[in-house]
Motif scaffolding. Structure first.
Motif, PDB file in Angstrom:
ATOM      1  N   GLU A   1     -12.379  24.626 -10.457  1.00 43.90           N
ATOM      2  CA  GLU A   1     -11.041  24.234 -10.053  1.00 43.90           C
ATOM      3  C   GLU A   1     -10.579  23.039 -10.876  1.00 43.90           C
ATOM      4  N   VAL A   2      -9.295  23.044 -11.224  1.00 45.05           N
ATOM      5  CA  VAL A   2      -8.682  21.898 -11.874  1.00 45.05           C
ATOM      6  C   VAL A   2      -8.148  20.995 -10.776  1.00 45.05           C
ATOM      7  N   VAL A   3      -8.680  19.771 -10.683  1.00 42.92           N
ATOM      8  CA  VAL A   3      -8.370  18.908  -9.548  1.00 42.92           C
ATOM      9  C   VAL A   3      -7.693  17.630 -10.024  1.00 42.92           C
ATOM     10  N   LEU A   4      -6.940  17.038  -9.098  1.00 40.57           N
ATOM     11  CA  LEU A   4      -6.302  15.754  -9.315  1.00 40.57           C
ATOM     12  C   LEU A   4      -6.916  14.757  -8.343  1.00 40.57           C
ATOM     13  N   GLU A   5      -7.433  13.648  -8.859  1.00 42.68           N
ATOM     14  CA  GLU A   5      -8.016  12.620  -8.009  1.00 42.68           C
ATOM     15  C   GLU A   5      -6.891  11.746  -7.459  1.00 42.68           C
ATOM     16  N   ALA A   6      -6.774  11.713  -6.120  1.00 43.27           N
ATOM     17  CA  ALA A   6      -5.700  10.947  -5.484  1.00 43.27           C
ATOM     18  C   ALA A   6      -6.229  10.157  -4.300  1.00 43.27           C
ATOM     19  N   ALA A   7      -7.404   9.548  -4.459  1.00 39.82           N
ATOM     20  CA  ALA A   7      -8.009   8.780  -3.370  1.00 39.82           C
ATOM     21  C   ALA A   7      -7.514   7.341  -3.324  1.00 39.82           C
ATOM     22  N   ASP A   8      -6.716   6.915  -4.312  1.00 43.49           N
ATOM     23  CA  ASP A   8      -6.263   5.520  -4.339  1.00 43.49           C
ATOM     24  C   ASP A   8      -5.424   5.172  -3.117  1.00 43.49           C
ATOM     25  N   LEU A   9      -4.675   6.141  -2.615  1.00 41.42           N
ATOM     26  CA  LEU A   9      -3.831   5.869  -1.454  1.00 41.42           C
ATOM     27  C   LEU A   9      -4.679   5.489  -0.245  1.00 41.42           C
ATOM     28  N   MET A  10      -5.760   6.228  -0.004  1.00 45.57           N
ATOM     29  CA  MET A  10      -6.625   5.920   1.135  1.00 45.57           C
ATOM     30  C   MET A  10      -7.353   4.593   0.928  1.00 45.57           C
ATOM     31  N   LEU A  11      -7.757   4.292  -0.284  1.00 46.16           N
ATOM     32  CA  LEU A  11      -8.388   3.005  -0.556  1.00 46.16           C
ATOM     33  C   LEU A  11      -7.419   1.859  -0.287  1.00 46.16           C
ATOM     34  N   ASN A  12      -6.173   2.066  -0.640  1.00 41.78           N
ATOM     35  CA  ASN A  12      -5.144   1.051  -0.385  1.00 41.78           C
ATOM     36  C   ASN A  12      -4.958   0.843   1.114  1.00 41.78           C
ATOM     37  N   VAL A  13      -4.916   1.946   1.866  1.00 40.81           N
ATOM     38  CA  VAL A  13      -4.764   1.850   3.320  1.00 40.81           C
ATOM     39  C   VAL A  13      -5.959   1.122   3.937  1.00 40.81           C
ATOM     40  N   ARG A  14      -7.166   1.463   3.498  1.00 40.15           N
ATOM     41  CA  ARG A  14      -8.351   0.793   4.031  1.00 40.15           C
ATOM     42  C   ARG A  14      -8.316  -0.701   3.726  1.00 40.15           C
ATOM     43  N   GLY A  15      -7.893  -1.051   2.515  1.00 37.56           N
ATOM     44  CA  GLY A  15      -7.787  -2.464   2.165  1.00 37.56           C
ATOM     45  C   GLY A  15      -6.808  -3.204   3.059  1.00 37.56           C
ATOM     46  N   ARG A  16      -5.680  -2.563   3.371  1.00 35.44           N
ATOM     47  CA  ARG A  16      -4.701  -3.192   4.262  1.00 35.44           C
ATOM     48  C   ARG A  16      -5.285  -3.386   5.664  1.00 35.44           C
ATOM     49  N   LEU A  17      -6.018  -2.395   6.160  1.00 31.06           N
ATOM     50  CA  LEU A  17      -6.601  -2.489   7.498  1.00 31.06           C
ATOM     51  C   LEU A  17      -7.669  -3.579   7.563  1.00 31.06           C
ATOM     52  N   VAL A  18      -8.488  -3.684   6.525  1.00 32.19           N
ATOM     53  CA  VAL A  18      -9.507  -4.732   6.487  1.00 32.19           C
ATOM     54  C   VAL A  18      -8.852  -6.105   6.446  1.00 32.19           C
ATOM     55  N   ALA A  19      -7.792  -6.227   5.641  1.00 32.42           N
ATOM     56  CA  ALA A  19      -7.082  -7.504   5.554  1.00 32.42           C
ATOM     57  C   ALA A  19      -6.417  -7.866   6.873  1.00 32.42           C
ATOM     58  N   ALA A  20      -6.084  -6.852   7.677  1.00 32.69           N
ATOM     59  CA  ALA A  20      -5.453  -7.102   8.976  1.00 32.69           C
ATOM     60  C   ALA A  20      -6.465  -7.504  10.045  1.00 32.69           C
ATOM     61  N   GLY A  21      -7.767  -7.464   9.726  1.00 33.33           N
ATOM     62  CA  GLY A  21      -8.761  -7.913  10.681  1.00 33.33           C
ATOM     63  C   GLY A  21      -9.781  -6.874  11.093  1.00 33.33           C
TER      64      GLY A  21
ATOM     65  N   GLU B   1       3.926   1.943   5.720  1.00 31.03           N
ATOM     66  CA  GLU B   1       4.357   0.798   4.924  1.00 31.03           C
ATOM     67  C   GLU B   1       3.914   0.940   3.477  1.00 31.03           C
ATOM     68  N   VAL B   2       2.694   1.470   3.287  1.00 36.13           N
ATOM     69  CA  VAL B   2       2.191   1.661   1.921  1.00 36.13           C
ATOM     70  C   VAL B   2       3.015   2.707   1.190  1.00 36.13           C
ATOM     71  N   ILE B   3       3.283   3.836   1.850  1.00 42.79           N
ATOM     72  CA  ILE B   3       3.989   4.940   1.209  1.00 42.79           C
ATOM     73  C   ILE B   3       5.425   4.557   0.852  1.00 42.79           C
ATOM     74  N   THR B   4       6.071   3.787   1.706  1.00 46.79           N
ATOM     75  CA  THR B   4       7.472   3.428   1.465  1.00 46.79           C
ATOM     76  C   THR B   4       7.624   2.143   0.649  1.00 46.79           C
ATOM     77  N   SER B   5       6.538   1.554   0.222  1.00 47.63           N
ATOM     78  CA  SER B   5       6.621   0.322  -0.557  1.00 47.63           C
ATOM     79  C   SER B   5       7.024   0.622  -1.997  1.00 47.63           C
ATOM     80  N   PRO B   6       7.735  -0.297  -2.651  1.00 38.63           N
ATOM     81  CA  PRO B   6       8.109  -0.088  -4.060  1.00 38.63           C
ATOM     82  C   PRO B   6       6.899   0.072  -4.975  1.00 38.63           C
ATOM     83  N   GLU B   7       5.800  -0.614  -4.648  1.00 39.94           N
ATOM     84  CA  GLU B   7       4.603  -0.504  -5.483  1.00 39.94           C
ATOM     85  C   GLU B   7       4.053   0.921  -5.469  1.00 39.94           C
ATOM     86  N   PHE B   8       4.022   1.524  -4.262  1.00 43.38           N
ATOM     87  CA  PHE B   8       3.526   2.897  -4.185  1.00 43.38           C
ATOM     88  C   PHE B   8       4.474   3.857  -4.892  1.00 43.38           C
TER      89      PHE B   8
END
Length: 343
Positions: free
Chosen positions: A158-178, A119-126
């Motif tokens: 190494e040249v890295v890209l920080e992309a942890a926001d997706l997992m933080l978003n998922v965790r937030g959704r799970l916490v909000a779900a109970g 749901e997060v990945i297919t959302s317009p916000e993501f």
């Protein structure tokens, strides 16, 4: 007249001239195969707007979204040790005899995590955030490759890209779900890091970039120059143009076949069978412009071969021209005949 001239001309010089023409045709076809590849590589991977326009919509594709969901949900489940945390939560709330419920509940949580991630990945916000992150990351990567911008390099070089926001978003959704026990679950700082390139590769990439920039204009020039040289050295220019068109069509067919072989080899290198479909979709989307250029040149070669053959002294070509002339003459004079009949 051409046949008589060929008979009177010496065979040795004529053979050498024909051989030289065919050498030019082969060289032109090789350049014609490589020129679209160089142009496609530069416009796709070095132009941020083109790259984002091609890659950003991929996450909206069903197959790619499912594969990305599986990857993110699995990594999320392992990194946060969901099964262990479910067992700890059960021990706090329920008797020890109910420990056997930990695995089924963890499996249910994993399935729930999978659904939330999708749901997060297919959302317009993501999609909007993904577009922004991709544009920023690509422009930064191209800038550091070109040497126009400095980008922080990790301690491992190494040249890295920080992309942890997706997992933080998922965790937030799970916490909000109970699932409150995940609220304090830490996400490791390196779990969302995507390695863009190693610092040791920068010099090599910059050297290859310079080669690509040169080939981008040199190969089209060579293709045109070799084709022009073949026409100039040819004794029968119409026939040479016909064979050049045929050779161009054959070269584009070989190029399309080569793309299919590359795709097959790429799919065989995919370790996870569940990701084969997503990799195939990504490959087809990324190479779509290259395929269009090859198909366009293939059509040009076929049309040119047919046109130059139709203009030749062949018996079928002569009959076809006569029939076409009679057909055009009949249709052009038909309105005049109708007008005369009415009068």
């Amino acid at each position: 007249e051409l046949a008589q001239q060929k008979q009177t001309t010496g065979r040795g010089p004529l053979f050498k001239r024909r051989l030289l023409v065919w050498v030019f045709i082969v060289l032109a076809c090789v350049a014609a195969i490589l020129a679209p590849i160089a142009f496609w590589a530069r416009s796709t991977f070095l132009d941020t707007n083109n790259f984002v326009n091609i890659v950003a919509p991929l996450t909206a594709d069903e197959t790619v979204a499912r594969a990305l969901t599986n990857e993110v949900a699995s990594r999320f489940f392992v990194q946060l040790e969901i099964q262990k945390r479910v067992k700890e939560a059960l021990q706090e709330a329920l008797p020890d005899k109910l420990d056997f419920l930990a695995r089924p509940i963890a499996n249910s949580v994993q399935a729930f995590t999978h659904n939330i991630t999708y749901e997060v990945i297919t959302s317009p916000e993501f999609q909007a955030a993904w577009n922004h992150i991709l544009r920023l990351a690509h422009s930064a990567a191209v800038a550091i490759i070109r040497g126009d911008r400095w980008l922080p390099i990790s301690g491992s070089g190494e040249v890295v890209l920080e992309a942890a926001d997706l997992m933080l978003n998922v965790r937030g959704r799970l916490v909000a779900a109970g699932l409150r026990f995940l609220e304090k679950a830490p996400i490791p700082p390196d779990v969302g890091k995507v390695v863009l390139l190693a610092s040791s590769q920068l010099r090599l990439i910059r050297e290859r970039l310079q080669v690509l920039e040169t080939l981008n204009w040199l190969l089209p020039f060579l293709a045109i120059a070799f084709f022009a040289a073949a026409v100039l050295f040819s004794e029968d220019r119409r026939e040479s143009l016909m064979w050049m068109s045929i050779a161009l069509a054959v070269a584009m067919m070989l190029s399309l076949m080569l793309l299919n072989l590359v795709e097959g080899e790429l799919l065989r290198e995919v370790r996870n069978p569940a990701n084969v479909g997503a990799v195939s979709v990504i490959f087809e989307k990324v190479t779509a412009n290259l395929v269009r250029m090859n198909v366009g040149l293939l059509i040009l070669g076929i049309v040119g071969a047919g046109a130059f053959a139709l203009a030749g002294p062949y018996a079928w070509a002569t009959r076809a021209r006569h029939k076409a002339g009679d057909f055009l003459a009949d249709h052009l004079t038909r309105p005049t005949r109708r007008l005369n009949q009415r009068q």
